[in-house]
Scaffold this motif. Sequence first.
Motif, short mmCIF file in Angstrom:
data_model
loop_
_atom_site.label_atom_id
_atom_site.label_comp_id
_atom_site.label_asym_id
_atom_site.label_seq_id
_atom_site.Cartn_x
_atom_site.Cartn_y
_atom_site.Cartn_z
N ALA A 96 0.81 -1.21 0.00
CA ALA A 96 0.00 0.00 0.00
C ALA A 96 0.85 1.26 0.00
CB ALA A 96 -0.93 0.00 1.21
N GLY A 97 2.07 1.20 0.52
CA GLY A 97 2.90 2.38 0.63
C GLY A 97 3.65 2.77 -0.62
N TYR A 98 3.49 2.02 -1.70
CA TYR A 98 4.22 2.35 -2.93
C TYR A 98 3.78 3.70 -3.49
CZ TYR A 98 7.17 -1.65 -4.22
OH TYR A 98 8.17 -2.57 -4.30
N ASP A 99 4.74 4.43 -4.03
CA ASP A 99 4.43 5.70 -4.69
C ASP A 99 4.15 5.53 -6.18
OD1 ASP A 99 4.61 7.49 -2.51
OD2 ASP A 99 6.79 7.43 -2.60
N GLY A 100 4.50 4.40 -6.74
CA GLY A 100 4.31 4.18 -8.17
C GLY A 100 3.11 3.33 -8.49
N TYR A 101 2.86 3.20 -9.79
CA TYR A 101 1.80 2.35 -10.32
C TYR A 101 2.40 1.45 -11.40
CZ TYR A 101 -1.39 5.84 -8.32
OH TYR A 101 -2.05 6.69 -7.47
N PRO A 102 1.85 0.26 -11.59
CA PRO A 102 2.28 -0.53 -12.75
C PRO A 102 2.05 0.26 -14.04
CG PRO A 102 0.94 -1.85 -11.25
CD PRO A 102 0.82 -0.43 -10.78
N LEU A 103 2.94 0.12 -14.99
CA LEU A 103 2.80 0.84 -16.26
C LEU A 103 1.46 0.49 -16.90
CD1 LEU A 103 6.37 0.44 -17.81
CD2 LEU A 103 5.45 2.34 -16.45
N GLY A 104 0.74 1.54 -17.31
CA GLY A 104 -0.57 1.36 -17.90
C GLY A 104 -1.70 1.36 -16.91
N ALA A 105 -1.41 1.49 -15.62
CA ALA A 105 -2.45 1.40 -14.59
C ALA A 105 -2.58 2.67 -13.76
CB ALA A 105 -2.17 0.21 -13.68
#
Length: 506
Positions: free
Chosen positions: A291-300
């Motif tokens: 939950a703490g990630y600042d990124g998103y999977p590419l395309g999402a």
Amino acid sequence: MRRTLCLAAAVVAVAGLTSGVAAAQVAKTPKALVIGLDGARFDKLLAADTPNVHALVQRGYAARSALYGSGMAQTSSGPGWSTILTGVWPDKHKVKDNSFNGNNLAANPSWLARAETANPALDTYAAVDWKPIGDQILRTGQDRKFVLDGDTAGYVKTDEQVAADAEKHLKQDKADASFVYFGQTDEAGHAHGADSPEYSASLRTDDALIGRLLAAIDARAGRANEDWLVMISTDHGHTAAGGHGGDSPEERMTFVIAAGGAVPPGTPAVQPKIVDIAPTVLRHLGIAAPAGYDGYPLGAVPPDAFDSAVLKPRQDETGVPAGILGWTHDGPGGWTVRNASGMPSGTTEWQGWAFTTDDFWTRTAPGQQREANVRARGVFAVADPDEWDDKGSPSSKGTFDSSLVSPAIDVAGAARADIAFVSHYRQDGTQRGALTVSFDGGAEQSVLAYGPESGTVNKGGDVLATPTSASVAVPAGARSMRVTWRLYAAGNNWYWAIDAPHVTTR
């Protein structure tokens, strides 16, 4: 029942790699390789004779990206590789320079470590020759780690040794998740500059090493039954004369190249962030990102209301190159800018709230922490009295007072409305900010207040690149709500930037 109302709506095959957009007839085993090229500038990489990189770009996904600046961390290797490997920005992993002093990497492990923890059966591997990556960022979490000291032995020699070890691993082992780093291009940048033939030659060498890794993948006995995601990125750029660590666009220049898995092919409309690499790899391996990630999977990346704004070239901001489209006061999809009557005229681009981009806004006045607005993507909204005051000193005649107003949002039948956005706010002098709402055209109701006092939401200081939220009660019978961000009582002060606004009703 919860309803999320996005304000956007309210308003390779390289060496056998596929683009990943067609559904396979039989499920293939996911494999991931991330390649790090230290100090490689995206523009120089594409301008060089780099056929393996170009093939990945043409058959996969590729885009320039931008780092933070001195308001958050130096544009140096420690923060850069920590960000790529952990999937969070320096304000979370706490690596601000190459000393690694006071870091919080134990609480923000690498994507290799997360993959290993989630599925111990995975074969995880790293090969690097900048020792601090192995000693600090990848302390634990790999089944095998090959670490050399390029600073002592020389990166031309150790990059070759890294490539040889990685070739063997990628060809013979399970190789489920791998990170391979090459350091010689950064050395060429420091010694000769990014405009030098030596720098270009180093990029060609990198490309040849990449080609060897891709060939090793293609030579695998089980290659036909594997789905390979290959990604390439860098930790920072370089100046023309050589060097990095500062806030220039060239030093902040990073990139994301990817092919395989579920990565969409082509050049995205909104630039990615290097924090997107970690969640993209984990998605490919079938592992949920924390939950703490600042990124998103590419395309999402979730849709953003502001990204459809039609931007213009500079007018008064002559320090911005003429070819960069980067501002407008015309709100997209029902968004409006409302300036107070009698607000003095200043710099055209910042005459009230404006829609802009990182590439445009940070060039107007580098080194003033605009670069730290890392959680904004694509087009975002800015009220900038500091730049407004640069033409004609309008603050000597009156104050900056401008409001950004959302389209009408359907709240019929809801009891509460939850407002969320990314906020990048710097406090100075008498400047104040306010988040307000109104229902069915009624009076403005205060939700959040920013200002010089300790009792404000910003506690009298700066609140940079911060996800912000607030909840408001919906009056019985109310049918619509508008949200307003107002910056006022400001002279030659600082700024407020917001992005990704959305409302959820319940």
